[in-house]
Every structure is written in C-alpha cells, then in structure tokens.
Design a protein around this motif. Sequence first.
Motif, PDB file in Angstrom:
ATOM      1  N   GLU A 112      -4.489   1.517   7.052  1.00 26.84           N
ATOM      2  CA  GLU A 112      -3.121   1.773   6.621  1.00 26.84           C
ATOM      3  C   GLU A 112      -2.699   0.814   5.535  1.00 26.84           C
ATOM      4  OE1 GLU A 112       0.010   2.092   9.442  1.00 26.84           O
ATOM      5  OE2 GLU A 112      -1.135   3.364  10.776  1.00 26.84           O
ATOM      6  N   ARG A 113      -1.710   1.243   4.769  1.00 27.72           N
ATOM      7  CA  ARG A 113      -1.101   0.388   3.752  1.00 27.72           C
ATOM      8  C   ARG A 113       0.344   0.798   3.575  1.00 27.72           C
ATOM      9  NH1 ARG A 113      -3.870   1.945  -1.905  1.00 27.72           N
ATOM     10  NH2 ARG A 113      -2.245   0.601  -2.674  1.00 27.72           N
ATOM     11  N   ALA A 114       1.139  -0.079   3.033  1.00 29.88           N
ATOM     12  CA  ALA A 114       2.552   0.205   2.765  1.00 29.88           C
ATOM     13  C   ALA A 114       2.706   0.566   1.287  1.00 29.88           C
ATOM     14  CB  ALA A 114       3.404  -1.011   3.097  1.00 29.88           C
ATOM     15  N   VAL A 115       3.554   1.557   1.030  1.00 31.35           N
ATOM     16  CA  VAL A 115       3.848   1.947  -0.348  1.00 31.35           C
ATOM     17  C   VAL A 115       5.334   2.264  -0.463  1.00 31.35           C
ATOM     18  CG1 VAL A 115       1.569   2.868  -0.904  1.00 31.35           C
ATOM     19  CG2 VAL A 115       3.271   4.371   0.091  1.00 31.35           C
ATOM     20  N   ARG A 116       5.848   2.119  -1.662  1.00 31.89           N
ATOM     21  CA  ARG A 116       7.238   2.488  -1.935  1.00 31.89           C
ATOM     22  C   ARG A 116       7.278   3.981  -2.253  1.00 31.89           C
ATOM     23  NH1 ARG A 116      10.051  -1.316  -5.937  1.00 31.89           N
ATOM     24  NH2 ARG A 116      11.217  -2.300  -4.280  1.00 31.89           N
ATOM     25  N   GLU A 117       8.440   4.580  -2.066  1.00 31.65           N
ATOM     26  CA  GLU A 117       8.566   6.018  -2.302  1.00 31.65           C
ATOM     27  C   GLU A 117       8.208   6.395  -3.742  1.00 31.65           C
ATOM     28  OE1 GLU A 117      11.419   8.685  -0.145  1.00 31.65           O
ATOM     29  OE2 GLU A 117      12.379   8.596  -2.121  1.00 31.65           O
ATOM     30  N   SER A 118       8.502   5.543  -4.694  1.00 30.70           N
ATOM     31  CA  SER A 118       8.202   5.841  -6.099  1.00 30.70           C
ATOM     32  C   SER A 118       6.709   5.832  -6.405  1.00 30.70           C
ATOM     33  CB  SER A 118       8.910   4.837  -7.012  1.00 30.70           C
ATOM     34  OG  SER A 118       8.452   3.527  -6.749  1.00 30.70           O
ATOM     35  N   GLU A 119       5.889   5.332  -5.483  1.00 33.22           N
ATOM     36  CA  GLU A 119       4.439   5.256  -5.695  1.00 33.22           C
ATOM     37  C   GLU A 119       3.682   6.464  -5.184  1.00 33.22           C
ATOM     38  OE1 GLU A 119       3.214   0.704  -5.448  1.00 33.22           O
ATOM     39  OE2 GLU A 119       4.185   1.410  -3.603  1.00 33.22           O
ATOM     40  N   ILE A 120       4.362   7.375  -4.490  1.00 32.54           N
ATOM     41  CA  ILE A 120       3.668   8.524  -3.911  1.00 32.54           C
ATOM     42  C   ILE A 120       4.340   9.838  -4.294  1.00 32.54           C
ATOM     43  CG2 ILE A 120       2.683   7.267  -1.960  1.00 32.54           C
ATOM     44  CD1 ILE A 120       4.944   8.304  -0.202  1.00 32.54           C
ATOM     45  N   ALA A 121       3.588  10.921  -4.142  1.00 25.03           N
ATOM     46  CA  ALA A 121       4.102  12.269  -4.409  1.00 25.03           C
ATOM     47  C   ALA A 121       3.505  13.205  -3.371  1.00 25.03           C
ATOM     48  CB  ALA A 121       3.699  12.728  -5.797  1.00 25.03           C
ATOM     49  N   ALA A 122       4.181  14.317  -3.119  1.00 21.67           N
ATOM     50  CA  ALA A 122       3.670  15.312  -2.179  1.00 21.67           C
ATOM     51  C   ALA A 122       2.355  15.859  -2.695  1.00 21.67           C
ATOM     52  CB  ALA A 122       4.671  16.445  -2.004  1.00 21.67           C
ATOM     53  N   ARG A 123       1.472  16.162  -1.770  1.00 22.08           N
ATOM     54  CA  ARG A 123       0.192  16.773  -2.139  1.00 22.08           C
ATOM     55  C   ARG A 123       0.467  18.065  -2.890  1.00 22.08           C
ATOM     56  NH1 ARG A 123      -3.709  18.592   2.470  1.00 22.08           N
ATOM     57  NH2 ARG A 123      -3.766  20.617   1.518  1.00 22.08           N
ATOM     58  N   ALA A 124      -0.289  18.386  -3.894  1.00 22.42           N
ATOM     59  CA  ALA A 124      -0.044  19.528  -4.789  1.00 22.42           C
ATOM     60  C   ALA A 124       0.216  20.827  -4.057  1.00 22.42           C
ATOM     61  CB  ALA A 124      -1.209  19.689  -5.753  1.00 22.42           C
ATOM     62  N   SER A 125      -0.493  21.099  -2.970  1.00 21.13           N
ATOM     63  CA  SER A 125      -0.305  22.370  -2.252  1.00 21.13           C
ATOM     64  C   SER A 125       0.995  22.405  -1.469  1.00 21.13           C
ATOM     65  CB  SER A 125      -1.474  22.619  -1.310  1.00 21.13           C
ATOM     66  OG  SER A 125      -1.516  21.624  -0.299  1.00 21.13           O
TER      67      SER A 125
END
Length: 69
Positions: A54-67
């Motif tokens: 596991e790791r921590a990320v900020r919301e601005s660092e991730i996006a919904a999977r393309a599908s």
Amino acid sequence: MSHKYKVHQLVRITHPNFSDKRASSSGIYEVTRLMPADQTGEVSYRIKSSGFGERAVRESEIAARASEI
C-alpha cells in the motif's frame, strides 16, 4: 472537500515517477482507505496493487481507470 473515489474502486496514478520502485507494472491500483484532508484541504487515499503493498496518494495524483470514466 469530499472524496471523489470510493473504497474498492480501481484507479491509476496520473503522473508516475518512473524512478519510483513502488509503481505497479500494470498501473492499476485499488483504493483501500479514504483519508482526511491535509492542511491544503486536499483529501488522500491509501491504494494498493498486488505485489507492491500500500501507499498513500493525494486525490490530484490519481484518476479513475479508463473503463470507469
């Protein structure tokens, strides 16, 4: 600020740091926990990928999977 993603949702990191040894080869992670906002008001998440823990990320660092968009 409310969370954009939900627990068990699959996401990808938008700007992976290529020197980051924790990066998943598939680029797909599962949200495992919603975390509170930091001092700037941005929420964070705990994400995991098989074999990388596991790791921590900020919301601005991730996006919904393309599908899922």
